[in-house]
Design an enzyme around this catalytic site. Structure first.
Site, PDB file in Angstrom:
ATOM      1  N   ASP A 100     -45.508 -12.437  -6.443  1.00 19.08           N
ATOM      2  CA  ASP A 100     -45.184 -12.816  -5.064  1.00 19.08           C
ATOM      3  C   ASP A 100     -44.437 -14.142  -5.117  1.00 19.08           C
ATOM      4  OD1 ASP A 100     -47.609 -13.996  -6.000  1.00 19.08           O
ATOM      5  OD2 ASP A 100     -48.087 -14.679  -3.978  1.00 19.08           O
ATOM      6  N   GLU A 163     -50.739 -14.933  -5.352  1.00 17.10           N
ATOM      7  CA  GLU A 163     -50.965 -16.275  -5.897  1.00 17.10           C
ATOM      8  C   GLU A 163     -50.576 -17.366  -4.911  1.00 17.10           C
ATOM      9  OE1 GLU A 163     -50.458 -20.042  -7.942  1.00 17.10           O
ATOM     10  OE2 GLU A 163     -48.880 -18.951  -6.914  1.00 17.10           O
TER      11      GLU A 163
HETATM   12 ZN   LIG Z   1     -46.253 -19.870  -9.353  1.00  7.50          ZN
END
Ligand SMILES: [Zn+2]
Ligand SMILES: *[C@@H]1O[C@H](CO)[C@@H](O)[C@H](O)[C@H]1NC(C)=O
Ligand SMILES: *[C@@H]1O[C@H](CO)[C@@H](O)[C@H](O)[C@H]1NC(C)=O
Ligand SMILES: *[C@@H]1O[C@H](CO)[C@@H](O)[C@H](O)[C@H]1NC(C)=O
Ligand SMILES: CC(=O)N[C@H]1CO[C@H](CO)[C@@H](O)[C@@H]1O
Length: 469
Positions: A100, A163
């Site tokens: 992401d 993340e």
């Molecule tokens: Zn990163």
């Protein structure tokens, strides 16, 4: 074999590998924005397919749904658990990374469409080129290149898609798979990091973080300073008073006891800081900073990574628009955080901070309502630098770049590193290929073509060196 391998990379893949990065940058959309969730899920599946093409076994783990503020539920992107090679006579290295990205729009001030890989002056621009798609892809490319000769270790991948918004669901998954997926893993390598200078580096430590909110309320609604100025205890004044008790102008945190847990700096650590490259004047010029609190490179590096720091981030509810409104805000929320270093426990820090603020506020004798809350607490992480994988990475850097690696302790936080260490008990290392000025999270994020191509060689050489230690 290495020279032949280098040649193949240079001649054939100088074109092919960046082309693949272009495809990945194009699919991508960010994890912050629920409307782009399907694209993100597509990204995860595309990466899964890439691993299968290399002969890997891929499990797409469903993490269920995420509840949004509007009570809607949306699917979390699946996590990839994969392995390439299952030879019990070989070591197993697990690479962690994320696919992401942070939000990016051309209107934010990008020179080109952030989702179209654009090459300019030796740099490959696009969201995710450095953080972290480019680095994951470099590992995959290294595996592909090695397979033409021999993959010297078994490779596993743990790739997530949340993340940038706090790795939702991942810590639980790591715990659940500790005795299965992780049981035969010898080393965990986190790709989500960058170098401190143009010199390649290996990261062996990160700081933790505790985030705090102080809410002060003086009335049910905003007041007019013409009618109430001089007769009420103003929430904003109380808040600024409290915020000003936290840290002095030399950066010293004024919370009683907070430095007590900090583990002393060893001579070996001091030496690492002396050897690390850090372009003080370049950084000052780039960010327009006139003077740092500390003068020498060593002191600065130590202070920004190995000591706690406290930063004040903002005030919610304060009048912040242009103009000269004469308001007394009814309720304001001050925000600050403390970066933690080895031996500091988030729960202890939370208590120290809360006690200190309550005590200071009592001295002020204000009738206002104060509430102190902490949003999250992430532990710091520190690894021994003599583990075999560190030795292999140093040798690989020497082989590919001809220089000694910088050993880096970063000032930022990567909760997953300490979580991996705590749960699996394995050796963890952060090995990235991004440069110091890649603008991860910023406009015009890039990775240089040299870093990308040499980085592929670095990951390949690392696996070879590790297998032949
Ligand atoms: Zn990163
Ligand atoms: C979202 O999921 C929760 C349970 O996880 C459920 O109680 C709720 O009804 C769901 N909301 C919607 C809008 O589907
Ligand atoms: C995870 O598994 C390892 C063995 O691979 C074991 O040593 C460790 O204690 C386990 N961790 C937890 C939290 O159970
Ligand atoms: C900040 O506090 C530290 C520790 O008490 C002290 O050494 C330093 O001189 C203080 N700085 C200023 C500007 O007061
Ligand atoms: C492949 C894809 O869907 N990309 C989209 C990502 O988000 C940007 C900004 O909203 C769109 O312009 C892209 O089309």
């Amino acid at each position: 074999t290495y020279d032949r391998f280098t040649l193949i990379l240079n001649l054939t893949y100088n074109f092919l590998f960046p082309q693949k990065l272009k495809d990945w940058v194009a699919i991508e959309n960010d994890s912050n924005d629920p409307s782009k969730r399907q694209q993100l899920i597509n990204m995860m599946h595309s990466a899964g397919e890439s691993i299968k093409k290399l002969g890997g076994t891929v499990e797409m783990v469903d993490l269920g749904t995420q509840k949004l503020c509007n009570e809607q539920n949306i699917s979390l992107p699946p996590v990839i658990l994969a392995n390439i090679g299952k030879d019990p006579t070989k070591l197993t290295v697990c690479f962690y990374g994320h696919l992401d990205v942070q939000p990016a729009k051309i209107e934010d001030g990008w020179s080109n469409d952030p989702y179209i890989l654009t090459e300019k002056n030796g740099n490959l621009y696009g969201r995710g080129t450095s953080d972290d798609k480019g680095q994951i892809l470099a590992v995959l490319n290294a595996v592909e290149a090695l397979q033409r000769h021999e993959l010297p270790v078994n490779v596993k991948f743990l790739l997530e898609g949340m993340e940038e918004v706090g790795s939702t669901g991942l810590p639980t998954l790591v715990e659940q798979r500790n005795s299965t997926f992780f049981s035969d893993v010898d080393y965990i390598v986190v790709t989500d990091t960058s170098w401190l200078s143009n010199k390649p580096g290996i990261t062996y430590g990160t700081r933790g973080n505790c985030y705090f909110l102080i809410e002060v309320e003086c009335s049910k609604q905003d007041l007019h300073s013409g009618a109430f100025g001089g007769i009420v205890h103003e929430a904003m004044s109380d808040l600024i008073f409290l915020l000003d008790t936290l840290v002095n102008s030399s950066g010293h945190i004024q919370i009683p006891g907070i430095y007590e847990a900090v583990s002393p700096l060893t001579d070996q650590e001091k030496k690492l800081y002396e050897e690390t490259e850090y372009d003080l004047d370049g950084i000052k010029a780039k960010y327009g900073i006139d003077r740092f609190i500390y003068k020498t490179k060593e002191e600065l590096l130590i202070r920004r990574s190995r000591y706690p720091s406290l930063s004040i981030h903002g005030i919610e509810g304060a009048f912040s628009e242009p103009g000269t409104k004469t308001v007394i805000p009814a309720r304001v929320i001050g925000k600050f955080s403390v970066r933690l270093v080895p031996n500091m426990e988030p729960s202890v820090v939370k208590k120290q901070v809360t006690d200190s603020l309550n005590e200071k506020f009592a001295e002020r004798n204000s009738p206002n309502r104060v509430k102190i809350t902490s949003e999250y607490g992430s532990k710091p992480w520190l690894s021994g630098t003599s583990d075999p994988q560190y030795l292999a990475a140093k040798k690989a850097i020497k082989r590919v770049f001809g220089v000694d690696a910088d050993m880096i302790h970063v000032g930022g936080t990567l909760p997953i590193a300490s979580h991996f260490q705590e749960v699996t008990g394995k050796s963890i290392m952060l090995l990235g290929i991004g440069g110091p000025d890649d603008a991860a999270h910023g406009q015009d994020e890039k990775i240089s073509r040299i870093n990308f191509i040499e980085g592929i060689k670095l990951y390949a050489a690392f696996l070879q060196e590790l297998a032949s230690l």
